[in-house]
Design an enzyme around this catalytic site. Structure first.
Site, PDB file in Angstrom:
ATOM      1  N   GLN A 103       0.848  -1.184   0.000  1.00 44.46           N
ATOM      2  CA  GLN A 103       0.000   0.000   0.000  1.00 44.46           C
ATOM      3  C   GLN A 103       0.887   1.238   0.000  1.00 44.46           C
ATOM      4  O   GLN A 103       1.816   1.339   0.802  1.00 44.46           O
ATOM      5  CB  GLN A 103      -0.912   0.032   1.226  1.00 44.46           C
ATOM      6  CG  GLN A 103      -1.930   1.171   1.169  1.00 44.46           C
ATOM      7  CD  GLN A 103      -2.705   1.334   2.459  1.00 44.46           C
ATOM      8  OE1 GLN A 103      -2.202   1.923   3.424  1.00 44.46           O
ATOM      9  NE2 GLN A 103      -3.925   0.827   2.504  1.00 44.46           N
ATOM     10  N   HIS A 165      -3.505   4.336  -1.320  1.00 43.84           N
ATOM     11  CA  HIS A 165      -4.261   4.738  -0.124  1.00 43.84           C
ATOM     12  C   HIS A 165      -4.957   6.065  -0.417  1.00 43.84           C
ATOM     13  O   HIS A 165      -4.344   7.131  -0.370  1.00 43.84           O
ATOM     14  CB  HIS A 165      -3.306   4.874   1.058  1.00 43.84           C
ATOM     15  CG  HIS A 165      -3.989   4.963   2.399  1.00 43.84           C
ATOM     16  ND1 HIS A 165      -5.303   5.329   2.550  1.00 43.84           N
ATOM     17  CD2 HIS A 165      -3.533   4.719   3.665  1.00 43.84           C
ATOM     18  CE1 HIS A 165      -5.622   5.317   3.833  1.00 43.84           C
ATOM     19  NE2 HIS A 165      -4.552   4.938   4.532  1.00 43.84           N
ATOM     20  N   HIS A 168      -9.292   8.017   4.579  1.00 46.52           N
ATOM     21  CA  HIS A 168      -9.011   8.384   5.968  1.00 46.52           C
ATOM     22  C   HIS A 168      -8.469   9.790   6.175  1.00 46.52           C
ATOM     23  O   HIS A 168      -7.918  10.091   7.231  1.00 46.52           O
ATOM     24  CB  HIS A 168      -8.040   7.366   6.596  1.00 46.52           C
ATOM     25  CG  HIS A 168      -8.538   5.966   6.546  1.00 46.52           C
ATOM     26  ND1 HIS A 168      -7.716   4.869   6.703  1.00 46.52           N
ATOM     27  CD2 HIS A 168      -9.783   5.467   6.335  1.00 46.52           C
ATOM     28  CE1 HIS A 168      -8.428   3.764   6.593  1.00 46.52           C
ATOM     29  NE2 HIS A 168      -9.685   4.098   6.371  1.00 46.52           N
ATOM     30  N   TYR A 170      -6.051  11.454   4.396  1.00 44.47           N
ATOM     31  CA  TYR A 170      -4.698  11.743   3.927  1.00 44.47           C
ATOM     32  C   TYR A 170      -4.774  12.434   2.566  1.00 44.47           C
ATOM     33  O   TYR A 170      -5.855  12.785   2.109  1.00 44.47           O
ATOM     34  CB  TYR A 170      -3.862  10.467   3.941  1.00 44.47           C
ATOM     35  CG  TYR A 170      -3.792   9.850   5.320  1.00 44.47           C
ATOM     36  CD1 TYR A 170      -3.185  10.545   6.370  1.00 44.47           C
ATOM     37  CD2 TYR A 170      -4.385   8.633   5.597  1.00 44.47           C
ATOM     38  CE1 TYR A 170      -3.149  10.015   7.655  1.00 44.47           C
ATOM     39  CE2 TYR A 170      -4.362   8.089   6.875  1.00 44.47           C
ATOM     40  CZ  TYR A 170      -3.749   8.792   7.902  1.00 44.47           C
ATOM     41  OH  TYR A 170      -3.733   8.283   9.173  1.00 44.47           O
TER      42      TYR A 170
END
Length: 362
Positions: A103, A165, A168, A170
């Site tokens: 990831q 990713h 969340h 980021y």
């Protein structure tokens, strides 16, 4: 209850077949000295592969941009020693019969520059939460290029796929969410523009790894900073986000929720993975408190554990076709052989999760 169907193989694309439907979720551990994979980390992943999971997704690994990483304990591919360490991880997982994805991420504004490997480099975000972190168009392109460069390294190391990713809160998620993206250029405003950054990352990653290398994309509604956040307020908004990503080259969507059994929008029993699968036709992973009595966020905030609970809801939603794969986090921290025990119907032998377990790599 029968869980036999969870142990059927699954083809992700023309090149990759998983032996079952269980995935080790990416979990930020930050327990490796100087972020160099050592024998302890190799065994940490190998033991979960030995314990039965079909796919492992690593904790987030920073892309090759100086503003991407948060501290000296978080992984990246910045040195040959680190690359060789990850090669050892991949070899060990393959020997035990599982597949493994890396990831990759960029921390965005959540990065504390003062604690980061490059403290002289400012943290960046899509919009001005302060005068110093607004990402210029040039910086945006540099970061997009860094995702491509890092994905190429992922493939060269020998990983079986790469997961981007985008969840969340980021950097990618900061661009996607209207509460953190106030830009007025081509990377802000409409959903089409807000998804452009993520879409161009997927496109450059696809170009870097070729047509047959699997690409996953992790998406969520919730943010680390706001558990009640909604990236998409309704199904139409969600479709406007995931469709361009699917068309750009995503093979698999990792749909992060805190409780997998909850419906995502009113009027439908589908969870987030169910909606994304219906909209894109792509493979989806569900995740969120699988087999445990409390959410991981409660474990982190309170320091409390979680007891074992029934898998009947999981089995029911899987039979309804909402998702293809199931990711496990804390269950695998407590029980490296969780999958094997479930397959053998030894649920009574499973150990409850204790927050103290997060302090060690075992």
């Amino acid at each position: 209850m029968s869980l036999e169907e969870f142990f059927l193989p699954l083809k992700i694309n023309a090149e990759l077949t998983l032996k079952n439907r269980f995935v080790m979720a990416p979990m930020t551990r930050n327990l490796t000295p100087e972020a160099i994979p050592d024998e302890e980390l190799v065994e940490y992943f190998a033991s979960r592969a030995r314990g039965g999971v079909g796919l492992i997704i690593t904790e987030p690994i920073a892309v090759s941009h100086p503003s991407a990483n948060k501290d000296g304990f978080s992984p990246d591919f910045a040195t040959e020693e680190k690359i060789q360490g990850w090669k050892a991880v991949v070899r060990a997982v393959h020997i035990e019969g599982a597949k493994i994805f890396a990831q990759i991420w960029h921390m965005g504004c959540d990065r504390d520059a003062a604690k980061a490997p490059n403290p002289e480099i400012r943290s960046v975000s899509p919009s001005k939460s302060g005068e110093d972190n607004y990402a210029t168009v040039e910086e945006i392109q540099e970061i997009i290029d860094a995702f491509g460069e890092t994905a190429k390294i992922v493939k060269e190391i020998g990983f079986d796929g790469v997961e981007i990713h985008g969840a969340h809160g980021y950097l990618i998620d900061e661009f996607l969410w209207d509460k953190t993206n106030y830009r007025t250029d081509n990377f802000g405003g409409s959903i089409k523009n807000r998804v452009r950054f993520a879409k161009e990352i997927v496109e450059i990653v696809r170009k870097a790894v070729g047509s047959d290398f699997p690409i996953g994309f992790r998406i969520s509604q919730w943010k680390v900073q706001d558990f009640s956040a909604k990236l998409a307020k309704n199904p139409d908004e969600l479709k406007q986000i995931v469709t361009p990503l699917s068309e750009a080259g995503v093979d698999m969507f990792h749909c992060s929720t805190r409780r997998f059994w909850e419906n995502e929008f009113e009027g439908s029993p589908l969870n987030l993975a169910g909606w994304v699968k219906m909209m894109t036709g792509k493979t989806t992973i569900t995740v969120g408190s699988v087999g445990l009595t409390s959410m991981f966020t409660e474990s982190l905030l309170s320091g409390k554990g979680a007891d074992i609970t029934s898998l009947s809801k999981l089995e029911s939603k899987f039979r309804d076709g909402e998702f293809d794969l199931v990711a496990l986090g804390r269950s695998l921290i407590a029980n490296p052989d969780w999958v094997n025990k479930v397959q053998e119907n030894n649920l009574g032998d499973l150990q409850s999760f204790d927050a103290e377990m997060l302090k060690y790599l075992k």
